[in-house]
Scaffold this motif. Sequence first.
Motif, short mmCIF file in Angstrom:
data_model
loop_
_atom_site.label_atom_id
_atom_site.label_comp_id
_atom_site.label_asym_id
_atom_site.label_seq_id
_atom_site.Cartn_x
_atom_site.Cartn_y
_atom_site.Cartn_z
N ALA A 191 -21.78 7.30 18.39
CA ALA A 191 -22.17 8.22 17.30
C ALA A 191 -23.61 8.68 17.47
O ALA A 191 -23.95 9.82 17.17
CB ALA A 191 -21.97 7.54 15.95
N SER B 236 -13.80 7.53 13.19
CA SER B 236 -14.70 6.70 13.97
C SER B 236 -14.24 5.25 13.94
O SER B 236 -13.40 4.87 13.12
CB SER B 236 -16.13 6.83 13.44
OG SER B 236 -16.15 6.64 12.06
N GLU C 117 -17.56 7.74 17.72
CA GLU C 117 -16.75 8.84 17.19
C GLU C 117 -15.52 9.00 18.07
O GLU C 117 -15.61 8.87 19.29
CB GLU C 117 -17.55 10.15 17.16
CG GLU C 117 -18.80 10.09 16.28
CD GLU C 117 -18.51 9.79 14.82
OE1 GLU C 117 -17.43 10.15 14.33
OE2 GLU C 117 -19.38 9.17 14.18
N ILE D 64 -24.44 11.94 19.47
CA ILE D 64 -24.03 13.27 18.99
C ILE D 64 -25.19 13.93 18.25
O ILE D 64 -25.74 13.35 17.31
CB ILE D 64 -22.78 13.17 18.11
CG1 ILE D 64 -21.60 12.75 19.00
CG2 ILE D 64 -22.49 14.50 17.40
CD1 ILE D 64 -20.31 12.55 18.26
N PRO E 277 -21.68 -1.30 17.22
CA PRO E 277 -22.03 0.13 17.19
C PRO E 277 -20.86 1.01 16.73
O PRO E 277 -19.69 0.63 16.83
CB PRO E 277 -22.39 0.45 18.64
CG PRO E 277 -22.65 -0.86 19.28
CD PRO E 277 -21.85 -1.89 18.54
N LEU E 278 -21.22 2.20 16.24
CA LEU E 278 -20.24 3.16 15.75
C LEU E 278 -19.91 4.16 16.86
O LEU E 278 -20.80 4.64 17.56
CB LEU E 278 -20.82 3.90 14.55
CG LEU E 278 -19.90 4.79 13.75
CD1 LEU E 278 -18.85 3.96 13.01
CD2 LEU E 278 -20.70 5.62 12.73
N HIS F 130 -15.82 1.01 14.88
CA HIS F 130 -16.91 0.14 15.33
C HIS F 130 -16.40 -0.67 16.50
O HIS F 130 -15.30 -1.23 16.43
CB HIS F 130 -17.32 -0.81 14.21
CG HIS F 130 -18.11 -0.15 13.14
ND1 HIS F 130 -19.47 -0.05 13.18
CD2 HIS F 130 -17.73 0.47 12.00
CE1 HIS F 130 -19.90 0.58 12.10
NE2 HIS F 130 -18.86 0.91 11.37
#
Lengths: 96, 329
Positions: free
Chosen positions: A58, A27, A11, A61, A8-9, A29
């Motif tokens: 991410a 950002s 921020e 948001i 997953p990403l 991962h």
Amino acid sequence: MSDRARLPLWEVFIRPRNGLAHRHVGSVHASDAEMALLASRDVYTRRGEGRSIWVAPATAIAASDPDHKAEMFDTADDKTYRQPTDYHVPEEVGDM
Amino acid sequence: MYVRGLINASGDPNAAETPEQLAHFQDRIDAEEKIEARDWMPAAYRKTLIRQISQHAHSEIIGMQPEGNWVTRAPSLRRKASLLAKVQDEGGHGLYLYAAAETLGISREEMQDQLLSGAAKYSSIFNYPTLTWADIGAIGWLVDGAAIMNQIPLCRCSYGPYARAMVRVCKEESFHQRQGYEIMTTLAQGAPAQKAMAQDALNRWWTPSVMMFGPPDSDSIHSVQSMTWKIKRFTNDALRQRFVDATVPQADYLSLTVPDPDCKWNDAVQHYDIGPLDWGDFWKVVKGGGPMNRQRIAARQKADDDGAWVREAALAYATKRSALMEAAE
């Protein structure tokens, strides 16, 4: 299409030093929050850029739509009465 | 904001682009407004940026290999620590750039697949081998020096996420070039054998470095459009000239000779002239015929394969933990 595991990403937000707000820097991962913090430390603070890191998924948001920029923000431009320069103070009074 | 996959509706590649949209976009560019990830942009602008940023990221990642080759054989602890830090920076630069490309709607996994399959290119400079310790000096001085010339104008690129990534990259590259020049200085001022080693490295790295700016303007297929979109600020030849003008005096200071008999100061134009470059060789290396192309991709593939279980295990752990946490709530 790739069959690789998709991490997953997150921020990344960094506070450069106490007294300043956390600021978005980019950002990373990572599989979870703990790994995201470690990766952020390695990627974004190799030269003492930070004293504190926040990471947020991410996907968590919510962002305003750039296509609606005008409705959202342009109306502020004609409310000059919100600016100190919109008010006249006699010169004799000095700085205010 | 670096949020992946948030392409606005008008970013659909099948949606027709009206002349009004295109004109409005160009007006924003001409007014030096930055384009941000979710703003409307022509499909070709998006495609050009994905190609350029991902190639740039791949170059950083592959660029770790020629230098990584010397980490364990660095001549002193200080040199080893700085080389290790430099290689780690290159990895970081690759990550900033992948993140910037992801804002355009491509995933990092897709980009990695494109690199490994050969569909995406990287800077052909990394397809040359690092034969001696002096190559580490030459790479920092010349290759990073050329990269800085290329990258400084990119800090003003019209695409915000790319420009911001480049600001960080440029700050860090300056150390890279200086450490390279320090290595060259030490060798050039050392024993005759050391000086010969420095000259040999310059002989091998000079031409590929001068070619890093890409083909001459007359043959550069992407240049004109990229300049109009302010992705590029200067032409390949203009940047190349700037690099040559900055670097030749640095070689003079080291009493090393640039391996180009035609390289001379031209008083009339106040620049250094250089001899003709063999672009046939450049294209051969770009297309996979360089000395190290196969090894570079093989090493990247091995790292990817060897790391797969770590990514899978970390994800499995995260999934299990979040399930436990939910059950406990």
